[in-house]
Design a protein around this motif. Structure first.
Motif, PDB file in Angstrom:
ATOM      1  N   GLU A  83       9.239  39.861 -10.016  1.00  0.00           N
ATOM      2  CA  GLU A  83       9.329  41.518  -9.673  1.00  0.00           C
ATOM      3  C   GLU A  83      10.060  42.281 -10.688  1.00  0.00           C
ATOM      4  OE1 GLU A  83      10.290  44.174  -5.744  1.00  0.00           O
ATOM      5  OE2 GLU A  83      10.699  42.140  -5.708  1.00  0.00           O
ATOM      6  N   VAL A  84       9.467  43.418 -11.041  1.00  0.00           N
ATOM      7  CA  VAL A  84      10.000  44.669 -11.882  1.00  0.00           C
ATOM      8  C   VAL A  84       9.928  45.977 -11.074  1.00  0.00           C
ATOM      9  CG1 VAL A  84       9.496  43.311 -14.019  1.00  0.00           C
ATOM     10  CG2 VAL A  84       7.797  44.661 -13.195  1.00  0.00           C
TER      11      VAL A  84
ATOM     12  N   SER B 277       5.362  43.262  -8.003  1.00  0.00           N
ATOM     13  CA  SER B 277       5.709  42.015  -8.456  1.00  0.00           C
ATOM     14  C   SER B 277       4.382  41.103  -8.801  1.00  0.00           C
ATOM     15  CB  SER B 277       6.092  41.311  -6.978  1.00  0.00           C
ATOM     16  OG  SER B 277       4.675  41.478  -6.053  1.00  0.00           O
ATOM     17  N   GLY B 278       4.413  39.844  -9.366  1.00  0.00           N
ATOM     18  CA  GLY B 278       3.276  39.091  -9.853  1.00  0.00           C
ATOM     19  C   GLY B 278       3.565  38.008  -9.655  1.00  0.00           C
ATOM     20  N   GLY B 279       2.439  37.036  -9.445  1.00  0.00           N
ATOM     21  CA  GLY B 279       2.545  35.613  -9.141  1.00  0.00           C
ATOM     22  C   GLY B 279       1.176  34.946  -9.103  1.00  0.00           C
TER      23      GLY B 279
ATOM     24  N   ALA C   7       5.511  49.416  -3.460  1.00  0.00           N
ATOM     25  CA  ALA C   7       5.858  48.086  -3.863  1.00  0.00           C
ATOM     26  C   ALA C   7       4.333  47.509  -3.834  1.00  0.00           C
ATOM     27  CB  ALA C   7       6.395  47.407  -2.781  1.00  0.00           C
ATOM     28  N   VAL C   8       3.950  46.792  -5.106  1.00  0.00           N
ATOM     29  CA  VAL C   8       2.504  46.347  -5.242  1.00  0.00           C
ATOM     30  C   VAL C   8       2.818  45.008  -5.491  1.00  0.00           C
ATOM     31  CG1 VAL C   8       0.287  46.836  -6.222  1.00  0.00           C
ATOM     32  CG2 VAL C   8       1.546  48.650  -5.628  1.00  0.00           C
ATOM     33  N   HIS C   9       1.767  43.982  -5.282  1.00  0.00           N
ATOM     34  CA  HIS C   9       1.699  42.796  -5.937  1.00  0.00           C
ATOM     35  C   HIS C   9       0.577  42.246  -6.614  1.00  0.00           C
ATOM     36  CE1 HIS C   9       2.779  38.307  -6.014  1.00  0.00           C
ATOM     37  NE2 HIS C   9       1.310  38.285  -5.663  1.00  0.00           N
ATOM     38  N   LEU C  10       0.546  41.881  -7.826  1.00  0.00           N
ATOM     39  CA  LEU C  10      -0.470  41.612  -8.609  1.00  0.00           C
ATOM     40  C   LEU C  10      -0.562  39.980  -8.749  1.00  0.00           C
ATOM     41  CD1 LEU C  10       0.643  43.853 -11.449  1.00  0.00           C
ATOM     42  CD2 LEU C  10      -0.880  44.441  -9.661  1.00  0.00           C
TER      43      LEU C  10
END
Length: 128
Positions: free
Chosen positions: A112-113, A122-124, A75-78
């Motif tokens: 999130e995809v 996830s991106g935000g 799980a990685v956040h951008l």
């Protein structure tokens, strides 16, 4: 001093080339290095991405093999300026929707995809 990230999540994939294609087309990564074996298959890849804060990020990936984590467990956040556009690009590239874009209570807009291997991205927007 290098402008490369100091932290590199590492992913395994049953099809590293397909994952590289997905990440570069869907989530704004660029290839830093892609190493192939004699058969042309990717044995190691490094992808980088600069978020809206200006901070670089990167991931390493390679083929799934004994001794590595199973594919699809990351799980990685951008951090991004336009989560809606990044979400739309990811879905158009074949991502599975986990959470459509929404406004979080703390001020960030998020989505999130899942990529074709099942990793969650996830991106935000950044908030302070």
């Amino acid at each position: 001093m290098s402008d490369l990230p100091g932290l590199w999540p590492s992913l395994s994939s049953p099809d590293p080339r397909a994952l590289v294609t997905f990440l570069t087309s869907a989530l704004d990564f660029t290839e830093r290095a892609v190493h192939t074996g004699d058969d042309g298959a990717i044995v190691h890849a490094e992808l980088v991405r600069t978020g809206s804060t200006g901070a670089p990020g990167g991931v390493m990936l390679g083929p799934a093999h004994d001794g590595c984590r199973p594919p699809g467990g990351a799980a990685v956040h951008l951090v991004c300026d336009d989560p809606d556009a990044l979400f739309a690009r990811a879905v158009a590239a074949g991502a599975t929707v986990v959470h459509a874009p929404f406004d979080a209570d703390y001020g960030s807009r998020l989505f999130e995809v899942a990529d074709p291997d099942g990793n969650h991205w996830s991106g935000g927007t950044w908030y302070e």
